[in-house]
Structure formats: C-alpha cells, structure tokens
Design a protein around this motif. Structure first.
Motif, PDB file in Angstrom:
ATOM      1  N   CYS A  91      36.384  32.392  46.267  1.00  0.00           N
ATOM      2  CA  CYS A  91      36.222  32.129  47.980  1.00  0.00           C
ATOM      3  C   CYS A  91      36.957  33.391  48.779  1.00  0.00           C
ATOM      4  O   CYS A  91      36.714  33.440  50.010  1.00  0.00           O
ATOM      5  CB  CYS A  91      37.165  31.290  48.542  1.00  0.00           C
ATOM      6  N   TYR A 112      41.497  29.546  46.154  1.00  0.00           N
ATOM      7  CA  TYR A 112      40.592  28.621  45.122  1.00  0.00           C
ATOM      8  C   TYR A 112      41.361  28.777  43.900  1.00  0.00           C
ATOM      9  O   TYR A 112      41.353  27.900  42.973  1.00  0.00           O
ATOM     10  CB  TYR A 112      39.219  29.418  44.944  1.00  0.00           C
ATOM     11  N   CYS A 140      34.324  26.595  48.874  1.00  0.00           N
ATOM     12  CA  CYS A 140      35.050  27.537  49.747  1.00  0.00           C
ATOM     13  C   CYS A 140      35.266  26.768  51.050  1.00  0.00           C
ATOM     14  O   CYS A 140      35.952  27.461  51.898  1.00  0.00           O
ATOM     15  CB  CYS A 140      34.265  29.053  49.580  1.00  0.00           C
TER      16      CYS A 140
END
Length: 275
Positions: A132, A273, A228
């Motif tokens: 992300c 992430y 995301c």
C-alpha cells in the motif's frame, strides 16, 4: 724555343679561352632535382569515438624520397609522423623530402561509434515493496565500461546506483557510461508479505465490519474490502473501534479489550500493510 713575345701571346689566349668557358657555363639553367619525382602520401586513419570528440588521429608516411617531414593543413613541417587529438573532418597532409620535393594526401576522419566493441552488462538487485506504499528499492550494477550513471524507468540519470520508494511491479533499469553508451534490463520488485499485526486487524474487520463496509455497501463511503483501504483508514478504525470517538463501532457492540489491543499494536508499529 719560342720568342718571349709569342710566348706571352699564347698565354693570354689561353686565359681568354678560360674566361669565355666560365661565362658560358654560368648562363645555363641548373637541373631541377624534383623533376620526375613523385611523392606519395598515405595515412592510417583513426576515427573519433563519438560525436563532438577530438580523439581521432592520422599516422602518416610517404614514399618517393627520403628524410621526410610532414605538415598538416599547411602548418609547419615537422618530424612527427602522427597527428593526434583531431576532430571529425577533412585534412590535407604534405610530405617534404630532404631534397625539398613535396607531395600531398587528403584524408577524412569520421565520427565513430563510441559504443562499438563494448559489452555492457546491466543487472539489478531489489527489495520488496509494501503493498500500500512504495517502499521497494532497486540497486543497479553495470560492467563492461566506466563512468556509469543510472536511471530507473527512463528517468533522470544519477550517479548513485540505488533507487528508493519504488512500487511493486516490473521496472526498466538503465546504465550509461562516460561515452553515452546505454544498456538496459528489466527487474521486478515483489510485494512484501503482510505483517502479523496488520493480518490480525484485517481478520477483526472481516469478522465485525465487512458487512457494512464493502464494495457494494459502503456505509459512510468506506469500504474495507481492499487491504489498502484498511491501511488508509487506520486512524478512523482506531478512533471508532478503540477510542469510541464519536461513538464505538461496530454497531453490534464494542470489541474485546484483546481485540482493541491488536488495533493499538498495529497503529503503534506504523500502521502499514507490512507491520
């Protein structure tokens, strides 16, 4: 025995004949020593190695005489047989023998291919990127020449071989040497594995929030169906699920303290992430 007067007259006549002979010789034209002599000039041409460079040369020689000196484009004669540091263009070389006989030759130096004969090899080493955010790196290595600068995806060339903040995916790496010769290759930046803290939070959201926040049902304009999407709304998740601001979520009741701690641990680790 000759009479003294006759003897004197005979000597005077001999002197007059000698004077006449010398005068006649001085009236004759001297012989031209270069008549019938042909001076041939040759050269081994070395072209420049690239546009705008002055590294061409002419290695000259001559036949048809001896003791040669050479002149380039009407310059002074000298003993040097090689003219160096020449740019692309036309040149005239004149050779002069020790007898003063001359001959000329015309030669052309062209712009050569600076990359001819080079075998440049480019490779790259990568590190994975967060799914992300662009956290990958690419480090370029080049061999086969010198003075390299480096480019990623045809961007600006730089002296450093490492590129940061690179997204996951395929990328073109390029290396350019001091002569402007460019070689390229392709590398792939992989996506890093999801972090354990993120995975724990994602599982909580999948269990408690996804029914109201998905691609089809986006309450409040929020979807947690994408990884995301979770990362980009980490502050909102903490505010609602942990702090109860402006009210606690999910609607079915507050999360357990253990689940709230999972969210807090993820946020404190960086909320990415890969955290």
């Amino acid at each position: 025995m000759k009479h003294p007067i006759l003897k004197a007259a005979t000597g005077l006549l001999g002197l007059l004949l000698l004077v006449v002979s010398c005068s006649k010789s001085s009236d004759e034209s001297p012989t031209d020593s270069c008549t019938g002599v042909t001076i041939n000039v040759s050269a081994t041409v070395t072209n420049t190695t690239g546009a705008g460079l002055s590294n061409g040369s002419l290695a000259v020689s001559a036949t048809g005489g001896a003791g040669f000196t050479f002149s380039l484009n009407g310059g002074a004669f000298g003993n040097a047989t090689t003219f160096s540091n020449l740019a692309a263009g036309s040149y005239t070389v004149t050779a002069k023998s020790s007898a003063g006989c001359t001959g000329t030759g015309n030669f052309t130096i062209t712009t050569g291919d600076a990359c001819a004969g080079k075998t440049i090899v480019v490779s790259g080493v990568t590190t994975a990127s967060d799914k992300c955010s662009n956290t990958g790196t690419v480090t370029i290595t080049a061999t086969g020449s010198s003075g390299f600068t480096y480019s990623l995806n045809n961007g600006t060339y730089q002296s450093g071989a490492q590129f940061s903040n690179v997204a996951a995916g395929s990328h073109t790496i390029l290396a350019k040497d001091a002569d402007g010769c460019v070689k390229s290759a392709t590398v792939t930046v992989t996506t890093a594995t999801a972090g354990t803290n993120f995975t724990a939070v994602k599982n909580l959201i999948q269990t408690n929030c996804i029914s109201c926040h998905n691609n089809s049902n986006q309450n409040g304009g929020v979807s947690f169906a994408d990884d995301c999407g979770i990362v980009s709304r980490k502050d909102r998740i903490k505010a609602r699920a942990v702090d109860g601001n402006p009210s606690f979520m999910p609607q079915g009741g507050q999360l357990s303290q253990a689940d709230k701690d999972k969210i807090t641990a993820w946020i404190n680790a960086g909320g990415k992430y890969t955290d």
